[in-house]
Design a protein around this motif. Structure first.
Motif, PDB file in Angstrom:
ATOM      1  N   GLY A   1       0.817  -1.203   0.000  1.00  0.00           N
ATOM      2  CA  GLY A   1       0.000   0.000   0.000  1.00  0.00           C
ATOM      3  C   GLY A   1       0.852   1.255   0.000  1.00  0.00           C
ATOM      4  N   ARG A   2       0.192   2.380   0.014  1.00  0.00           N
ATOM      5  CA  ARG A   2       0.894   3.657  -0.045  1.00  0.00           C
ATOM      6  C   ARG A   2       1.451   4.039   1.324  1.00  0.00           C
ATOM      7  N   SER A   3       2.610   4.669   1.281  1.00  0.00           N
ATOM      8  CA  SER A   3       3.233   5.201   2.479  1.00  0.00           C
ATOM      9  C   SER A   3       3.454   6.691   2.282  1.00  0.00           C
ATOM     10  N   SER A   4       3.507   7.432   3.384  1.00  0.00           N
ATOM     11  CA  SER A   4       3.777   8.867   3.282  1.00  0.00           C
ATOM     12  C   SER A   4       5.251   9.127   2.985  1.00  0.00           C
TER      13      SER A   4
ATOM     14  N   VAL B   1       6.940   1.945   0.864  1.00  0.00           N
ATOM     15  CA  VAL B   1       5.579   1.462   0.662  1.00  0.00           C
ATOM     16  C   VAL B   1       5.193   0.751   1.959  1.00  0.00           C
TER      17      VAL B   1
ATOM     18  N   ASP C   1       5.743   0.261   7.300  1.00  0.00           N
ATOM     19  CA  ASP C   1       6.441   1.015   6.262  1.00  0.00           C
ATOM     20  C   ASP C   1       7.772   0.326   6.000  1.00  0.00           C
TER      21      ASP C   1
ATOM     22  N   HIS D   1      10.838   0.625  -0.607  1.00  0.00           N
ATOM     23  CA  HIS D   1      10.449   0.075  -1.902  1.00  0.00           C
ATOM     24  C   HIS D   1      11.539  -0.907  -2.339  1.00  0.00           C
TER      25      HIS D   1
ATOM     26  N   ASP E   1      -2.914   0.970 -11.301  1.00  0.00           N
ATOM     27  CA  ASP E   1      -2.532   1.986 -10.302  1.00  0.00           C
ATOM     28  C   ASP E   1      -1.742   1.391  -9.140  1.00  0.00           C
ATOM     29  N   ASP E   2      -0.987   0.361  -9.414  1.00  0.00           N
ATOM     30  CA  ASP E   2      -0.190  -0.292  -8.375  1.00  0.00           C
ATOM     31  C   ASP E   2       0.815   0.694  -7.796  1.00  0.00           C
ATOM     32  N   VAL E   3       0.843   0.785  -6.458  1.00  0.00           N
ATOM     33  CA  VAL E   3       1.732   1.730  -5.792  1.00  0.00           C
ATOM     34  C   VAL E   3       3.203   1.415  -6.055  1.00  0.00           C
TER      35      VAL E   3
ATOM     36  N   ALA F   1       4.221   3.627  -8.824  1.00  0.00           N
ATOM     37  CA  ALA F   1       3.805   5.030  -8.740  1.00  0.00           C
ATOM     38  C   ALA F   1       4.867   5.931  -9.364  1.00  0.00           C
TER      39      ALA F   1
ATOM     40  N   LYS G   1       6.439   8.480  -8.388  1.00  0.00           N
ATOM     41  CA  LYS G   1       7.589   8.887  -7.571  1.00  0.00           C
ATOM     42  C   LYS G   1       8.698   7.840  -7.573  1.00  0.00           C
TER      43      LYS G   1
END
Length: 207
Positions: A105-108, A113, A123, A126, A168-170, A173, A175
């Motif tokens: 999932g997404r991490s800040s 990730v 967290d 990646h 849309d797999d993180v 992404a 970034k």
């Protein structure tokens, strides 16, 4: 220090005979004087079976392989390094970071990730960031990769053999575009792409 090294045919045979995880477990105890966690042994068994299939499919059977290589002056260990030559007869090594992840999932964080580890979501770097750090560290600290007239060329990638890509797999992404381009991530669907990545760098064997 490494827990296993040999030829790719030997590795494939040890995996087929169900011995590879046991050999790593024994080597781990010899080096550290305690047994690895059961979860790590299961990870070796599952991930290295997947890696064997890739090696056999790529026909990389004249190569060297190192498992659980401890980075110099560090406690971190690389999952797998395959050694051989490319089309130009240049010596090459490829680090393959193996992951049993099924989703994330997404991490800040800019480089992280989230994924489930130890029964909770965490967290974590990646996979491309992680294996890229390993590659840069090894290039800086091991003379084989920078000394002499023809140092060994080094590449690195991550193989998430249980992971199915979705829209849309993180992992992919925007970034992470630059780091994934340099140190690719291969999911379960990318089996053929991974074999091609390895063959370009290692196809001529002599590992």
């Amino acid at each position: 220090m490494r827990l296993y090294s040999g030829t790719t045919p030997q590795f494939a045979e040890d995996t087929a005979q169900g011995q590879i995880a046991e050999k790593l477990k024994l080597a781990f105890f010899d080096n550290f004087r305690y047994n690895p966690p059961d979860s790590e042994v299961r990870s070796w068994r599952n991930s290295l079976r997947a890696m064997t299939l890739v090696i056999e499919h790529s026909q990389l059977m004249d190569h060297g392989i190192i498992l659980e290589y401890q980075l110099p002056l560090s406690s971190q260990r690389l999952d797998c390094i395959i050694c051989g030559r490319n089309e130009n007869k240049t010596d090459n090594a490829v680090i393959v970071e193996l992951k049993q992840w099924e989703k994330c999932g997404r991490s800040s964080g800019e480089r992280e990730v989230t994924t489930w580890l130890g029964k909770r979501e965490k967290d974590i770097l990646h996979p491309s960031v992680q294996v890229g750090q390993y590659a840069r560290y090894l290039q800086s600290f091991h003379t084989a990769f920078y000394d002499g007239e023809k140092p060994i060329s080094l590449a690195a990638c991550a193989y998430l053999h249980n992971y199915n890509y979705y829209a849309d797999d993180v992992l992919f992404a925007e970034k992470f575009d630059a780091i994934v381009a340099e140190f690719p991530v291969f999911t379960a669907e990318d089996y053929t792409k991974l074999t091609q990545f390895l063959k370009v760098r290692l196809d001529k064997g002599h590992g």
